[in-house]
Write a protein that holds these residues in place. Structure first.
Motif, short mmCIF file in Angstrom:
data_model
loop_
_atom_site.label_atom_id
_atom_site.label_comp_id
_atom_site.label_asym_id
_atom_site.label_seq_id
_atom_site.Cartn_x
_atom_site.Cartn_y
_atom_site.Cartn_z
N VAL A 1 0.86 -1.18 0.00
CA VAL A 1 0.00 0.00 0.00
C VAL A 1 0.90 1.24 0.00
CG1 VAL A 1 -1.75 1.28 1.30
CG2 VAL A 1 -1.84 -1.22 1.21
N PRO A 2 0.68 2.17 -0.92
CA PRO A 2 1.57 3.34 -0.98
C PRO A 2 1.44 4.20 0.28
CG PRO A 2 -0.23 3.54 -2.56
CD PRO A 2 -0.35 2.19 -1.93
N VAL A 3 2.57 4.53 0.86
CA VAL A 3 2.57 5.29 2.11
C VAL A 3 2.38 6.79 1.88
CG1 VAL A 3 5.05 5.70 2.30
CG2 VAL A 3 3.71 5.40 4.37
N ASP A 4 2.65 7.25 0.67
CA ASP A 4 2.56 8.68 0.38
C ASP A 4 1.18 9.12 -0.11
OD1 ASP A 4 2.83 7.29 -1.97
OD2 ASP A 4 4.20 8.71 -2.89
N VAL A 5 0.21 8.22 -0.08
CA VAL A 5 -1.15 8.55 -0.50
C VAL A 5 -1.97 8.91 0.73
CG1 VAL A 5 -3.25 7.68 -1.57
CG2 VAL A 5 -1.02 7.05 -2.51
N ASP A 6 -2.57 10.08 0.72
CA ASP A 6 -3.40 10.52 1.84
C ASP A 6 -4.85 10.19 1.51
OD1 ASP A 6 -4.30 11.65 4.17
OD2 ASP A 6 -4.24 13.70 3.40
N ASP A 7 -5.28 9.02 1.91
CA ASP A 7 -6.64 8.55 1.61
C ASP A 7 -7.28 8.03 2.89
OD1 ASP A 7 -8.91 6.97 0.78
OD2 ASP A 7 -8.05 6.93 -1.23
N GLU A 8 -8.45 8.52 3.18
CA GLU A 8 -9.17 8.16 4.40
C GLU A 8 -9.47 6.67 4.46
OE1 GLU A 8 -12.96 7.32 6.41
OE2 GLU A 8 -12.88 7.76 4.27
N ARG A 9 -9.59 6.01 3.32
CA ARG A 9 -9.86 4.57 3.31
C ARG A 9 -8.68 3.78 3.84
NH1 ARG A 9 -11.48 4.25 -2.83
NH2 ARG A 9 -9.68 5.62 -2.79
N ILE A 10 -7.46 4.24 3.54
CA ILE A 10 -6.27 3.57 4.06
C ILE A 10 -6.19 3.75 5.57
CG2 ILE A 10 -3.73 3.56 4.05
CD1 ILE A 10 -3.89 4.39 1.08
N THR A 11 -6.52 4.93 6.04
CA THR A 11 -6.53 5.19 7.48
C THR A 11 -7.56 4.31 8.18
OG1 THR A 11 -5.88 7.48 7.04
CG2 THR A 11 -6.74 6.99 9.23
#
Length: 123
Positions: free
Chosen positions: A39-49
């Motif tokens: 999973v890309p760490v530099d993507v700011d996505d609420e779904r990843i959080t």
């Protein structure tokens, strides 16, 4: 960099998702799991959080990296005089949850073909 922090999990799931002493390890395992899965760490996505929060909850409960008996091919249960029979896939074997975690931590350095031999080439 981390995908999720203890504070973010507390905010999303409430502070009762795990004992306070278990939270740092659970969040670390969730972050390591996300890293191992690419999973890309530099993507700011609420779904990843959100996913990280639920992975943390699973880690705290001991289900994120749970022991596995192997891949079940078939299972038969007989009710009278209780009989249970389980068949596993050919080549399937039990795997400890800690080993699954270790594999995810070391994935960038492990050979995907299972050999401990690496081929090095000169550039």
């Amino acid at each position: 960099m981390a995908y999720i922090t203890v504070e973010q999990v507390d905010s999303l799931l409430g502070s009762e998702w795990a004992d306070a002493s278990a939270k740092p390890l659970a969040v670390q395992q969730a972050n390591d799991w996300l890293t191992a899965k690419g999973v890309p760490v530099d993507v700011d996505d609420e779904r990843i959080t959100r996913a990280g929060a639920y992975l943390s909850k699973m880690a705290a409960a001991g289900t994120l990296y749970a022991d596995s008996d192997g891949d079940v091919k078939s299972e038969r249960v007989k009710a009278d005089t209780v009989e249970v029979e389980t068949s596993f896939q050919d080549g399937s074997r039990a795997v400890a949850g800690d080993m699954l975690y270790i594999r995810d931590l070391l994935r960038p350095w492990l050979n995907p073909f299972g050999s401990s031999v690496r081929i090095l080439s000169r550039l």
